[in-house]
Design a protein around this motif. Structure first.
Motif, PDB file in Angstrom:
ATOM      1  N   LEU A 139       0.820  -1.210   0.000  1.00 25.31           N
ATOM      2  CA  LEU A 139       0.000   0.000   0.000  1.00 25.31           C
ATOM      3  C   LEU A 139       0.853   1.258   0.000  1.00 25.31           C
ATOM      4  O   LEU A 139       0.694   2.135  -0.860  1.00 25.31           O
ATOM      5  N   HIS A 140       1.761   1.376   0.952  1.00 25.46           N
ATOM      6  CA  HIS A 140       2.555   2.591   1.072  1.00 25.46           C
ATOM      7  C   HIS A 140       3.562   2.724  -0.068  1.00 25.46           C
ATOM      8  O   HIS A 140       3.874   3.842  -0.493  1.00 25.46           O
ATOM      9  N   SER A 141       4.067   1.603  -0.567  1.00 22.38           N
ATOM     10  CA  SER A 141       4.953   1.675  -1.734  1.00 22.38           C
ATOM     11  C   SER A 141       4.200   2.244  -2.930  1.00 22.38           C
ATOM     12  O   SER A 141       4.711   3.107  -3.657  1.00 22.38           O
ATOM     13  N   TYR A 142       2.967   1.767  -3.123  1.00 24.02           N
ATOM     14  CA  TYR A 142       2.158   2.240  -4.245  1.00 24.02           C
ATOM     15  C   TYR A 142       1.787   3.717  -4.070  1.00 24.02           C
ATOM     16  O   TYR A 142       1.839   4.486  -5.044  1.00 24.02           O
ATOM     17  N   VAL A 143       1.437   4.114  -2.868  1.00 27.34           N
ATOM     18  CA  VAL A 143       1.007   5.495  -2.639  1.00 27.34           C
ATOM     19  C   VAL A 143       2.163   6.470  -2.821  1.00 27.34           C
ATOM     20  O   VAL A 143       1.985   7.558  -3.394  1.00 27.34           O
ATOM     21  N   ILE A 144       3.358   6.102  -2.344  1.00 27.90           N
ATOM     22  CA  ILE A 144       4.529   6.952  -2.569  1.00 27.90           C
ATOM     23  C   ILE A 144       4.784   7.094  -4.068  1.00 27.90           C
ATOM     24  O   ILE A 144       5.049   8.197  -4.580  1.00 27.90           O
ATOM     25  N   MET A 145       4.711   5.996  -4.801  1.00 29.80           N
ATOM     26  CA  MET A 145       4.876   6.036  -6.243  1.00 29.80           C
ATOM     27  C   MET A 145       3.806   6.914  -6.887  1.00 29.80           C
ATOM     28  O   MET A 145       4.099   7.735  -7.769  1.00 29.80           O
ATOM     29  N   ARG A 146       2.582   6.775  -6.411  1.00 26.11           N
ATOM     30  CA  ARG A 146       1.466   7.558  -6.957  1.00 26.11           C
ATOM     31  C   ARG A 146       1.665   9.047  -6.696  1.00 26.11           C
ATOM     32  O   ARG A 146       1.354   9.879  -7.557  1.00 26.11           O
ATOM     33  N   GLY A 147       2.165   9.364  -5.519  1.00 23.97           N
ATOM     34  CA  GLY A 147       2.443  10.759  -5.201  1.00 23.97           C
ATOM     35  C   GLY A 147       3.523  11.330  -6.101  1.00 23.97           C
ATOM     36  O   GLY A 147       3.431  12.484  -6.557  1.00 23.97           O
ATOM     37  N   ALA A 148       4.565  10.534  -6.381  1.00 20.36           N
ATOM     38  CA  ALA A 148       5.638  10.988  -7.267  1.00 20.36           C
ATOM     39  C   ALA A 148       5.110  11.219  -8.688  1.00 20.36           C
ATOM     40  O   ALA A 148       5.488  12.179  -9.352  1.00 20.36           O
ATOM     41  N   LEU A 149       4.230  10.337  -9.147  1.00 19.92           N
ATOM     42  CA  LEU A 149       3.664  10.487 -10.484  1.00 19.92           C
ATOM     43  C   LEU A 149       2.755  11.713 -10.574  1.00 19.92           C
ATOM     44  O   LEU A 149       2.642  12.330 -11.641  1.00 19.92           O
ATOM     45  N   ALA A 150       2.106  12.061  -9.456  1.00 20.75           N
ATOM     46  CA  ALA A 150       1.200  13.215  -9.447  1.00 20.75           C
ATOM     47  C   ALA A 150       1.945  14.531  -9.323  1.00 20.75           C
ATOM     48  O   ALA A 150       1.389  15.589  -9.638  1.00 20.75           O
ATOM     49  N   ALA A 151       3.193  14.475  -8.872  1.00 26.43           N
ATOM     50  CA  ALA A 151       3.975  15.705  -8.683  1.00 26.43           C
ATOM     51  C   ALA A 151       4.362  16.297 -10.032  1.00 26.43           C
ATOM     52  O   ALA A 151       4.834  15.589 -10.921  1.00 26.43           O
ATOM     53  N   ARG A 152       4.184  17.593 -10.183  1.00 25.09           N
ATOM     54  CA  ARG A 152       4.466  18.253 -11.452  1.00 25.09           C
ATOM     55  C   ARG A 152       5.927  18.656 -11.579  1.00 25.09           C
ATOM     56  O   ARG A 152       6.379  18.961 -12.691  1.00 25.09           O
ATOM     57  N   THR A 153       6.656  18.700 -10.475  1.00 19.63           N
ATOM     58  CA  THR A 153       8.027  19.216 -10.498  1.00 19.63           C
ATOM     59  C   THR A 153       9.083  18.119 -10.415  1.00 19.63           C
ATOM     60  O   THR A 153      10.254  18.408 -10.199  1.00 19.63           O
ATOM     61  N   ALA A 166       8.785   0.731  -6.282  1.00 23.13           N
ATOM     62  CA  ALA A 166       7.498   0.245  -5.778  1.00 23.13           C
ATOM     63  C   ALA A 166       7.184  -1.144  -6.324  1.00 23.13           C
ATOM     64  O   ALA A 166       6.752  -2.033  -5.580  1.00 23.13           O
ATOM     65  N   VAL A 167       7.410  -1.336  -7.623  1.00 19.36           N
ATOM     66  CA  VAL A 167       7.139  -2.640  -8.238  1.00 19.36           C
ATOM     67  C   VAL A 167       8.014  -3.718  -7.611  1.00 19.36           C
ATOM     68  O   VAL A 167       7.542  -4.822  -7.292  1.00 19.36           O
ATOM     69  N   LEU A 168       9.293  -3.409  -7.404  1.00 23.89           N
ATOM     70  CA  LEU A 168      10.214  -4.388  -6.827  1.00 23.89           C
ATOM     71  C   LEU A 168       9.810  -4.762  -5.405  1.00 23.89           C
ATOM     72  O   LEU A 168       9.836  -5.942  -5.030  1.00 23.89           O
ATOM     73  N   ILE A 169       9.410  -3.777  -4.623  1.00 20.57           N
ATOM     74  CA  ILE A 169       9.008  -4.043  -3.238  1.00 20.57           C
ATOM     75  C   ILE A 169       7.733  -4.877  -3.196  1.00 20.57           C
ATOM     76  O   ILE A 169       7.618  -5.833  -2.416  1.00 20.57           O
ATOM     77  N   ILE A 170       6.763  -4.522  -4.024  1.00 19.72           N
ATOM     78  CA  ILE A 170       5.501  -5.269  -4.038  1.00 19.72           C
ATOM     79  C   ILE A 170       5.732  -6.720  -4.455  1.00 19.72           C
ATOM     80  O   ILE A 170       5.184  -7.645  -3.863  1.00 19.72           O
ATOM     81  N   ILE A 171       6.573  -6.919  -5.475  1.00 17.93           N
ATOM     82  CA  ILE A 171       6.895  -8.284  -5.900  1.00 17.93           C
ATOM     83  C   ILE A 171       7.615  -9.037  -4.783  1.00 17.93           C
ATOM     84  O   ILE A 171       7.390 -10.233  -4.568  1.00 17.93           O
ATOM     85  N   SER A 172       8.481  -8.346  -4.063  1.00 16.59           N
ATOM     86  CA  SER A 172       9.237  -8.996  -2.991  1.00 16.59           C
ATOM     87  C   SER A 172       8.327  -9.529  -1.896  1.00 16.59           C
ATOM     88  O   SER A 172       8.631 -10.559  -1.283  1.00 16.59           O
ATOM     89  N   THR A 173       7.202  -8.853  -1.638  1.00 13.92           N
ATOM     90  CA  THR A 173       6.287  -9.340  -0.594  1.00 13.92           C
ATOM     91  C   THR A 173       5.725 -10.709  -0.943  1.00 13.92           C
ATOM     92  O   THR A 173       5.412 -11.507  -0.055  1.00 13.92           O
TER      93      THR A 173
END
Length: 230
Positions: A139-153, A166-173
């Motif tokens: 969850l938190h890996s995805y949300v951090i990634m989502r926040g980075a994608l939403a950032a304009r700068t 995020a993908v690597l961490i989720i796969i690792s679980t």
């Protein structure tokens, strides 16, 4: 460096302490004292155990910390939305853990190599096999990634790094057998839904605030030294 140590940055960063406070409740639910469910699927039976994937699994901690620090520095709007979503996600997870506790059947591992010892000591040894659905790791890996994608700068190359992490961490679980596929999918769906809702609310609030500011500027009486167009 000065911007990282500025009062404005440090003050905004204090908001992320809410994640740590919410985390205090995790241990209270990380047990099998209630009716426990197993959500294993045929996909999970097919996936192998890869002990070395304990490295990206443990890497979740620096990933989250670096993500929060970087988002706060680069895009304050994306940062606040991300922290809010992370907190709401924790509340939903805790609610599910209390009423629908799940577990994962861990494989037997003989610590005869460094990666297996790492797996036993730092993954299985620290976290009980409960509080699985949804996975907070995912969850938190995805949300951090989502926040980075939403950032304009944030540059595209940095966003790509966040995606890869995020993908690597989720796969690792899944490959350390700490979670099952439903745990990961549930986390991604939860994170996406909450992020969309919070973003819509945030944008509506921002537009309303800008409108109020504009109306206040129009109705503000001119200073004596200003010319008034009649």
């Amino acid at each position: 460096m000065r911007q990282y140590l500025s009062k404005d940055y440090l003050r905004a960063l204090c908001f992320s302490a809410s994640i740590g406070l919410m985390g205090l409740f995790y241990g209270l639910l990380n047990n099998g004292g209630r009716n426990v469910h197993v959500l294993t699927s045929p996909i999970d039976d097919w996936l192998p155990l890869i002990p070395s994937m304990a490295i990206p699994y443990i890497g979740w901690y620096p990933y989250i910390i670096i993500g929060i620090l970087y988002l706060c520095y680069k895009d304050r709007s994306a940062y606040y939305r991300t922290i809010i979503v992370m907190n709401i996600g924790l509340i939903v997870c805790y609610f599910i853990y209390f009423y629908y506790q799940t577990t994962v059947i861990r494989p037997e591992v003989i610590p005869d190599t460094w990666d297996k010892k790492l797996l036993l000591d730092y993954v299985y040894g620290v976290d009980n096999p409960y509080n699985c659905f949804p996975s907070i790791h995912a969850l938190h890996s995805y949300v951090i990634m989502r926040g980075a994608l939403a950032a304009r700068t944030i540059r595209k190359s940095v966003k790509a790094a966040f995606i890869a992490g995020a993908v690597l961490i989720i796969i690792s679980t899944l490959l350390v057998k700490q979670h099952v596929i439903y745990d990961a999918l549930g986390s991604i769906i939860l994170g996406e839904i909450v992020f969309i809702i919070i973003t819509k609310v945030w944008n509506s609030y921002s537009r309303a605030r800008q409108g109020s500011t504009s109306r206040a500027a129009l109705t503000k009486p001119p200073r004596p030294d200003q010319d008034v167009n009649l």
